[in-house]
Design a protein around this motif. Structure first.
Motif, PDB file in Angstrom:
ATOM      1  N   SER A 201       0.829  -1.206   0.000  1.00  0.00           N
ATOM      2  CA  SER A 201       0.000   0.000   0.000  1.00  0.00           C
ATOM      3  C   SER A 201       0.862   1.254   0.000  1.00  0.00           C
ATOM      4  N   ALA A 202       1.967   1.208   0.722  1.00  0.00           N
ATOM      5  CA  ALA A 202       2.873   2.360   0.769  1.00  0.00           C
ATOM      6  C   ALA A 202       3.396   2.690  -0.622  1.00  0.00           C
ATOM      7  N   GLY A 203       3.721   1.663  -1.399  1.00  0.00           N
ATOM      8  CA  GLY A 203       4.214   1.896  -2.749  1.00  0.00           C
ATOM      9  C   GLY A 203       3.193   2.599  -3.623  1.00  0.00           C
ATOM     10  N   LEU A 204       1.926   2.204  -3.510  1.00  0.00           N
ATOM     11  CA  LEU A 204       0.878   2.842  -4.293  1.00  0.00           C
ATOM     12  C   LEU A 204       0.647   4.279  -3.845  1.00  0.00           C
ATOM     13  N   ILE A 205       0.686   4.500  -2.537  1.00  0.00           N
ATOM     14  CA  ILE A 205       0.492   5.847  -2.013  1.00  0.00           C
ATOM     15  C   ILE A 205       1.596   6.776  -2.492  1.00  0.00           C
ATOM     16  N   LEU A 206       2.841   6.339  -2.344  1.00  0.00           N
ATOM     17  CA  LEU A 206       3.973   7.182  -2.737  1.00  0.00           C
ATOM     18  C   LEU A 206       3.978   7.434  -4.234  1.00  0.00           C
ATOM     19  N   THR A 207       3.620   6.429  -5.025  1.00  0.00           N
ATOM     20  CA  THR A 207       3.575   6.614  -6.475  1.00  0.00           C
ATOM     21  C   THR A 207       2.531   7.658  -6.860  1.00  0.00           C
ATOM     22  N   THR A 208       1.367   7.589  -6.233  1.00  0.00           N
ATOM     23  CA  THR A 208       0.321   8.581  -6.497  1.00  0.00           C
ATOM     24  C   THR A 208       0.799   9.981  -6.178  1.00  0.00           C
ATOM     25  N   VAL A 209       1.458  10.120  -5.039  1.00  0.00           N
ATOM     26  CA  VAL A 209       1.987  11.426  -4.643  1.00  0.00           C
ATOM     27  C   VAL A 209       3.016  11.931  -5.648  1.00  0.00           C
ATOM     28  N   LEU A 210       3.902  11.063  -6.075  1.00  0.00           N
ATOM     29  CA  LEU A 210       4.952  11.459  -7.013  1.00  0.00           C
ATOM     30  C   LEU A 210       4.385  11.867  -8.365  1.00  0.00           C
ATOM     31  N   VAL A 211       3.380  11.156  -8.835  1.00  0.00           N
ATOM     32  CA  VAL A 211       2.770  11.494 -10.123  1.00  0.00           C
ATOM     33  C   VAL A 211       2.083  12.856 -10.046  1.00  0.00           C
ATOM     34  N   ILE A 212       1.344  13.109  -8.974  1.00  0.00           N
ATOM     35  CA  ILE A 212       0.673  14.399  -8.808  1.00  0.00           C
ATOM     36  C   ILE A 212       1.688  15.532  -8.736  1.00  0.00           C
ATOM     37  N   GLN A 213       2.752  15.321  -7.985  1.00  0.00           N
ATOM     38  CA  GLN A 213       3.781  16.355  -7.868  1.00  0.00           C
ATOM     39  C   GLN A 213       4.437  16.637  -9.218  1.00  0.00           C
TER      40      GLN A 213
END
Length: 218
Positions: free
Chosen positions: A82-94
């Motif tokens: 779940s952490a990987g999906l959360i961080l990926t979402t954050v990185l894409v938005i940024q």
């Protein structure tokens, strides 16, 4: 720590993108097995918190930047997948809306911050959590998991830049690790406070219990 466009050799960013894509596919598969509708808000809240934390950037040598990651926090409370999906979402938005990190370097940034950082935190917390018991042991395990996750991501970022021939390893490595050794202390302290509070709120005391996200807590 976000790497901009033009800093990585094509072989590096293509390879990193391939590894990141495989890791994300596995994360989606494993998260789907445990995720329920009532648990989705927990991922959203965690993503919002990490997004806000990552917006505070510190300039580092060679045009890169340093900031809090949140990988250990998400991995400890919600599990590494779940952490990987959360961080990926954050990185894409940024990347899309704040131009923080380049499109070609997205795979490398995901690898460093959404794959390596959470899994280093996962392994460290599991290992130390099994060796030390009680609140003091939990605090030490949490702090070291957060600190080492930051250092591992910074090391990977340094190697990618150096192997691309952008900045010599002798320059980028001490700059990145030096800054992030300090940033990691702040990340460790924040992670300890948040994990302690949330664990009491959710009734999680020891590694191995079920997390709110439905997976095995670290």
């Amino acid at each position: 720590m976000h790497i901009p466009d033009g800093f990585l050799d094509p072989k590096i960013w293509v390879g990193a993108s391939a590894v990141s894509a495989g890791a994300l596919a596995a994360a989606v598969s494993n998260t789907r097995k445990v995720l329920e509708d009532r648990q989705v808000p927990a991922l959203g809240v965690m993503a919002a918190f990490i997004f806000a934390a990552q917006m505070i950037n510190f300039p580092v040598a060679g045009g890169t930047s340093g900031h809090l990651l949140g990988g250990a926090l998400a991995a400890i409370l919600l599990g590494p997948w779940s952490a990987g999906l959360i961080l990926t979402t954050v990185l894409v938005i940024q990347m899309l809306f704040f131009y923080d990190g380049g499109l070609t370097a997205l795979g490398a940034n995901v690898l460093n911050m959404a794959v390596i950082a959470p899994w280093v935190a996962y392994g460290t917390y599991r290992l130390l959590g099994g060796l030390f018991r009680g609140n003091a042991g939990r605090t030490v395990a949490t702090f070291l998991a957060a600190w080492l996750s930051v250092m591992a991501a910074a090391l990977a970022c340094s190697l990618e830049i150096a192997f691309s021939g952008t900045v010599p390893l002798a320059v980028v490595l001490p700059a990145m690790l030096g800054w992030h050794a300090l940033i990691g202390i702040g990340e460790g302290l924040i992670t300890v406070v948040v994990v302690s509070f949330v664990s009491r709120l959710w009734g999680l005391e020891q590694p191995g219990q079920k997390s709110y996200a439905g997976g095995e807590q670290l």
